[in-house]
Design a protein around this motif. Sequence first.
Motif, PDB file in Angstrom:
ATOM      1  N   THR A 313       0.841  -1.198   0.000  1.00 38.58           N
ATOM      2  CA  THR A 313       0.000   0.000   0.000  1.00 38.58           C
ATOM      3  C   THR A 313       0.874   1.245   0.000  1.00 38.58           C
ATOM      4  O   THR A 313       1.858   1.327   0.741  1.00 38.58           O
ATOM      5  CB  THR A 313      -0.928   0.006   1.232  1.00 38.58           C
ATOM      6  N   LYS A 314       0.509   2.196  -0.810  1.00 41.76           N
ATOM      7  CA  LYS A 314       1.271   3.431  -0.903  1.00 41.76           C
ATOM      8  C   LYS A 314       1.159   4.206   0.398  1.00 41.76           C
ATOM      9  O   LYS A 314       0.105   4.266   1.029  1.00 41.76           O
ATOM     10  CB  LYS A 314       0.740   4.283  -2.063  1.00 41.76           C
ATOM     11  N   GLU A 315       2.278   4.791   0.803  1.00 41.47           N
ATOM     12  CA  GLU A 315       2.306   5.540   2.052  1.00 41.47           C
ATOM     13  C   GLU A 315       1.426   6.780   1.943  1.00 41.47           C
ATOM     14  O   GLU A 315       1.392   7.453   0.923  1.00 41.47           O
ATOM     15  CB  GLU A 315       3.741   5.950   2.396  1.00 41.47           C
ATOM     16  N   ASP A 316       0.720   7.062   3.046  1.00 40.35           N
ATOM     17  CA  ASP A 316      -0.133   8.244   3.105  1.00 40.35           C
ATOM     18  C   ASP A 316       0.644   9.417   3.685  1.00 40.35           C
ATOM     19  O   ASP A 316       1.785   9.294   4.125  1.00 40.35           O
ATOM     20  CB  ASP A 316      -1.372   7.944   3.945  1.00 40.35           C
ATOM     21  N   ASP A 317      -0.011  10.566   3.686  1.00 39.17           N
ATOM     22  CA  ASP A 317       0.632  11.767   4.197  1.00 39.17           C
ATOM     23  C   ASP A 317       0.637  11.827   5.721  1.00 39.17           C
ATOM     24  O   ASP A 317       1.432  12.559   6.302  1.00 39.17           O
ATOM     25  CB  ASP A 317      -0.072  13.012   3.634  1.00 39.17           C
ATOM     26  N   PHE A 318      -0.255  11.104   6.359  1.00 34.09           N
ATOM     27  CA  PHE A 318      -0.326  11.162   7.819  1.00 34.09           C
ATOM     28  C   PHE A 318       0.640  10.147   8.431  1.00 34.09           C
ATOM     29  O   PHE A 318       1.140   9.243   7.764  1.00 34.09           O
ATOM     30  CB  PHE A 318      -1.755  10.891   8.307  1.00 34.09           C
ATOM     31  N   TRP A 319       0.867  10.307   9.727  1.00 34.16           N
ATOM     32  CA  TRP A 319       1.762   9.412  10.455  1.00 34.16           C
ATOM     33  C   TRP A 319       0.977   8.172  10.899  1.00 34.16           C
ATOM     34  O   TRP A 319       0.011   8.282  11.647  1.00 34.16           O
ATOM     35  CB  TRP A 319       2.357  10.124  11.661  1.00 34.16           C
ATOM     36  N   PRO A 320       1.400   6.975  10.492  1.00 34.29           N
ATOM     37  CA  PRO A 320       0.631   5.780  10.850  1.00 34.29           C
ATOM     38  C   PRO A 320       1.067   5.191  12.180  1.00 34.29           C
ATOM     39  O   PRO A 320       2.199   5.391  12.652  1.00 34.29           O
ATOM     40  CB  PRO A 320       0.961   4.820   9.697  1.00 34.29           C
ATOM     41  N   SER A 321       0.169   4.475  12.769  1.00 29.48           N
ATOM     42  CA  SER A 321       0.444   3.662  13.946  1.00 29.48           C
ATOM     43  C   SER A 321      -0.179   2.293  13.703  1.00 29.48           C
ATOM     44  O   SER A 321      -1.321   2.199  13.252  1.00 29.48           O
ATOM     45  CB  SER A 321      -0.148   4.301  15.207  1.00 29.48           C
ATOM     46  N   TRP A 322       0.570   1.239  14.001  1.00 32.38           N
ATOM     47  CA  TRP A 322       0.165  -0.109  13.605  1.00 32.38           C
ATOM     48  C   TRP A 322      -0.205  -0.957  14.806  1.00 32.38           C
ATOM     49  O   TRP A 322       0.487  -0.954  15.831  1.00 32.38           O
ATOM     50  CB  TRP A 322       1.299  -0.791  12.837  1.00 32.38           C
ATOM     51  N   THR A 323      -1.310  -1.686  14.658  1.00 32.81           N
ATOM     52  CA  THR A 323      -1.713  -2.690  15.618  1.00 32.81           C
ATOM     53  C   THR A 323      -2.098  -3.956  14.864  1.00 32.81           C
ATOM     54  O   THR A 323      -2.292  -3.920  13.643  1.00 32.81           O
ATOM     55  CB  THR A 323      -2.887  -2.192  16.479  1.00 32.81           C
ATOM     56  N   VAL A 324      -2.217  -5.077  15.571  1.00 35.06           N
ATOM     57  CA  VAL A 324      -2.489  -6.347  14.892  1.00 35.06           C
ATOM     58  C   VAL A 324      -3.897  -6.358  14.323  1.00 35.06           C
ATOM     59  O   VAL A 324      -4.118  -6.642  13.148  1.00 35.06           O
ATOM     60  CB  VAL A 324      -2.267  -7.534  15.845  1.00 35.06           C
ATOM     61  N   GLY A 325      -4.881  -6.062  15.130  1.00 34.72           N
ATOM     62  CA  GLY A 325      -6.263  -6.020  14.643  1.00 34.72           C
ATOM     63  C   GLY A 325      -6.933  -7.373  14.686  1.00 34.72           C
ATOM     64  O   GLY A 325      -7.533  -7.760  15.696  1.00 34.72           O
ATOM     65  N   GLY A 326      -6.876  -8.148  13.613  1.00 32.34           N
ATOM     66  CA  GLY A 326      -7.573  -9.423  13.522  1.00 32.34           C
ATOM     67  C   GLY A 326      -6.942 -10.510  14.370  1.00 32.34           C
ATOM     68  O   GLY A 326      -5.927 -10.318  15.046  1.00 32.34           O
ATOM     69  N   LYS A 327      -7.557 -11.693  14.301  1.00 33.31           N
ATOM     70  CA  LYS A 327      -7.114 -12.830  15.091  1.00 33.31           C
ATOM     71  C   LYS A 327      -6.203 -13.728  14.260  1.00 33.31           C
ATOM     72  O   LYS A 327      -6.510 -14.049  13.121  1.00 33.31           O
ATOM     73  CB  LYS A 327      -8.323 -13.641  15.580  1.00 33.31           C
ATOM     74  N   ALA A 328      -5.101 -14.119  14.862  1.00 37.31           N
ATOM     75  CA  ALA A 328      -4.154 -15.037  14.221  1.00 37.31           C
ATOM     76  C   ALA A 328      -3.717 -16.068  15.240  1.00 37.31           C
ATOM     77  O   ALA A 328      -3.900 -15.896  16.457  1.00 37.31           O
ATOM     78  CB  ALA A 328      -2.952 -14.282  13.667  1.00 37.31           C
ATOM     79  N   SER A 329      -3.142 -17.153  14.766  1.00 30.66           N
ATOM     80  CA  SER A 329      -2.693 -18.211  15.662  1.00 30.66           C
ATOM     81  C   SER A 329      -1.542 -17.719  16.533  1.00 30.66           C
ATOM     82  O   SER A 329      -0.845 -16.768  16.187  1.00 30.66           O
ATOM     83  CB  SER A 329      -2.254 -19.438  14.847  1.00 30.66           C
ATOM     84  N   ARG A 330      -1.358 -18.375  17.645  1.00 32.07           N
ATOM     85  CA  ARG A 330      -0.296 -17.973  18.583  1.00 32.07           C
ATOM     86  C   ARG A 330       1.081 -18.149  17.956  1.00 32.07           C
ATOM     87  O   ARG A 330       2.036 -17.463  18.354  1.00 32.07           O
ATOM     88  CB  ARG A 330      -0.423 -18.792  19.867  1.00 32.07           C
ATOM     89  N   ASP A 331       1.211 -19.051  16.996  1.00 30.35           N
ATOM     90  CA  ASP A 331       2.509 -19.249  16.345  1.00 30.35           C
ATOM     91  C   ASP A 331       2.963 -18.004  15.597  1.00 30.35           C
ATOM     92  O   ASP A 331       4.168 -17.803  15.393  1.00 30.35           O
ATOM     93  CB  ASP A 331       2.439 -20.433  15.375  1.00 30.35           C
ATOM     94  N   LEU A 332       2.018 -17.180  15.174  1.00 30.60           N
ATOM     95  CA  LEU A 332       2.346 -15.975  14.422  1.00 30.60           C
ATOM     96  C   LEU A 332       2.420 -14.731  15.303  1.00 30.60           C
ATOM     97  O   LEU A 332       2.612 -13.619  14.799  1.00 30.60           O
ATOM     98  CB  LEU A 332       1.319 -15.744  13.320  1.00 30.60           C
ATOM     99  N   LYS A 333       2.273 -14.896  16.591  1.00 26.57           N
ATOM    100  CA  LYS A 333       2.239 -13.748  17.494  1.00 26.57           C
ATOM    101  C   LYS A 333       3.546 -12.970  17.466  1.00 26.57           C
ATOM    102  O   LYS A 333       3.559 -11.736  17.307  1.00 26.57           O
ATOM    103  CB  LYS A 333       1.929 -14.237  18.912  1.00 26.57           C
ATOM    104  N   ASN A 334       4.674 -13.661  17.611  1.00 25.97           N
ATOM    105  CA  ASN A 334       5.965 -12.980  17.622  1.00 25.97           C
ATOM    106  C   ASN A 334       6.300 -12.401  16.251  1.00 25.97           C
ATOM    107  O   ASN A 334       6.942 -11.352  16.154  1.00 25.97           O
ATOM    108  CB  ASN A 334       7.065 -13.938  18.077  1.00 25.97           C
ATOM    109  N   LEU A 335       5.888 -13.080  15.195  1.00 25.42           N
ATOM    110  CA  LEU A 335       6.136 -12.560  13.850  1.00 25.42           C
ATOM    111  C   LEU A 335       5.414 -11.228  13.648  1.00 25.42           C
ATOM    112  O   LEU A 335       5.981 -10.276  13.085  1.00 25.42           O
ATOM    113  CB  LEU A 335       5.695 -13.585  12.808  1.00 25.42           C
ATOM    114  N   LEU A 336       4.177 -11.144  14.090  1.00 22.73           N
ATOM    115  CA  LEU A 336       3.424  -9.900  13.958  1.00 22.73           C
ATOM    116  C   LEU A 336       4.021  -8.799  14.818  1.00 22.73           C
ATOM    117  O   LEU A 336       3.979  -7.619  14.451  1.00 22.73           O
ATOM    118  CB  LEU A 336       1.963 -10.140  14.321  1.00 22.73           C
TER     119      LEU A 336
END
Length: 512
Positions: A313-336
């Motif tokens: 996704t192309k970067e927007d002009d505003f400053w982003p802040s990232w959170t996980v949001g949806g549900k994923a398996s615990r194996d992917l927790k550290n990767l996220l």
Amino acid sequence: MPLNAGDTGYGSVAGPGLSSTVGGSESAPLLIPEDEPEPIQQWQPLSKEELKLAAGGPGWKKVRCYLVLLFWLAWLAMLAIAIAIITMSPRPVVTPLKWWQKSLFYQVEPELTLEKQAEGSWGINALCDELPYLKSLGIGALILQGLFDKKAYPTNNATGERIGTLPQIQHLLAESNKAGLKVLLNVCEVDLLGLGDEAGNASKTSGVSGTVHHALRFWLEQGVAGFEICDTDAAYSEKTLLEWKGVFKEFGSEEEERIVVVKQTSDVLPLLKNSSHSNVTVVDVVLKSILPTSQHLLSSEEVAAAIETQLQTKEDDFWPSWTVGGKASRDLKNLLLVLMMTLPGSPAVSYDEDIHQTPSVSLKVNSSHRDTNISLDVITKEEKNRRLAVALFTSLSHSRAREEALQFGSFTFLPFNSSSSSSSSNSTLPSPPSPPILAFLRSWGCVHFLILLNVGPGLRPLDPAWAPSLPKAGVFVSSTRMDRLGETSLEALELRPHEAIVIKLFEAGSYS
């Protein structure tokens, strides 16, 4: 008669004028002449004429002066060229960041009801005790959620049904200020303007505007650093946010600037209601989710597709802040977590029991010795996972705090194909395609950080020709299992299942 009578004998000669008789002869030694010593030459300095002659003549003095002058002129020219190269060569410009651009947000929803706190739930008092610990992890700001009911104004005398918790919140704000932590209040989906389900009620909006401003001033006086709203709220309008900004200026400064965080609930941030200008003027941070909202656990393929969409996704002009949001398996927790910490913007990590200072692990002593051993094994495994989570979180937060490339460096998505593992090639049964390795680069000047993500469940070696322009050598910065250290080569690197790696690249042989 003597044996030597009448004979001069060996070693003697006859004297001159004497007879060779016995009575008139005598012996003399044979003398061998010695070499005469050479005369010692005295050193004498050369005269002026002799010096000129040895130096090549009278004109050599001028030549030497010209050579010395030429040397210094050449040296000054090289110095001027070096300064010009340094001055004119492109170099990275340090971007001045504000506090909310450098901070790591921690979203937490403390339990406010006295009944739940009596049952041992994590409340405000427990959160106050852990503020220094959270600061040591690299957290810079807290986002308090669930403080207000959705049908109540966030005023000083009303917190919905949770009346009586105001002193606790004020105590939390005071302790956070002592610990050096900012605090933001989440008022998302709270009916700030008192419109309820009525649309376009302008008269009612003007009537409650003063009440909302009074509530804003009250919380700003308590030390609140900002507020979080949703892009679906009635307050998400240019007029309202401009009024809020006017109130913020009464309490904030450049170092203590008060901010508005907008939570994006859809794929694209909608335009401000009644807006005639850009959102950037009134919106400071936009909170975005990496994964889409889902009622079920997302598969590895769905997670990989969502991550790849965000990376492209192309970067927007505003400053982003990232959170996980949806549900994923615990194996992917550290990767996220690795992904959130390395994407451009400010990470917004949700409350996690694994990085809690006092993990909620209780040992129930059973009558059976076997049950006790099983419980001890469970505790040991949970404690190991907790220590791993704390080590990974601390490593990523501290790396982000000290590396300019991870704070405001450029972002480059690196699409490439990885080599298939040998185990999958030997299988005769058809298998679903494994998600590809996702990679991106964070760069600032000559410093490059490579982030590799293996979302799939299989071992994935890298293709040696996947990025020929990048250096082939690097040093491990962090990994999901925290067991990769020292130098590495991209040509011999294999990513384990659900593994994320952060590598600082350098030219081969330049790292020691």
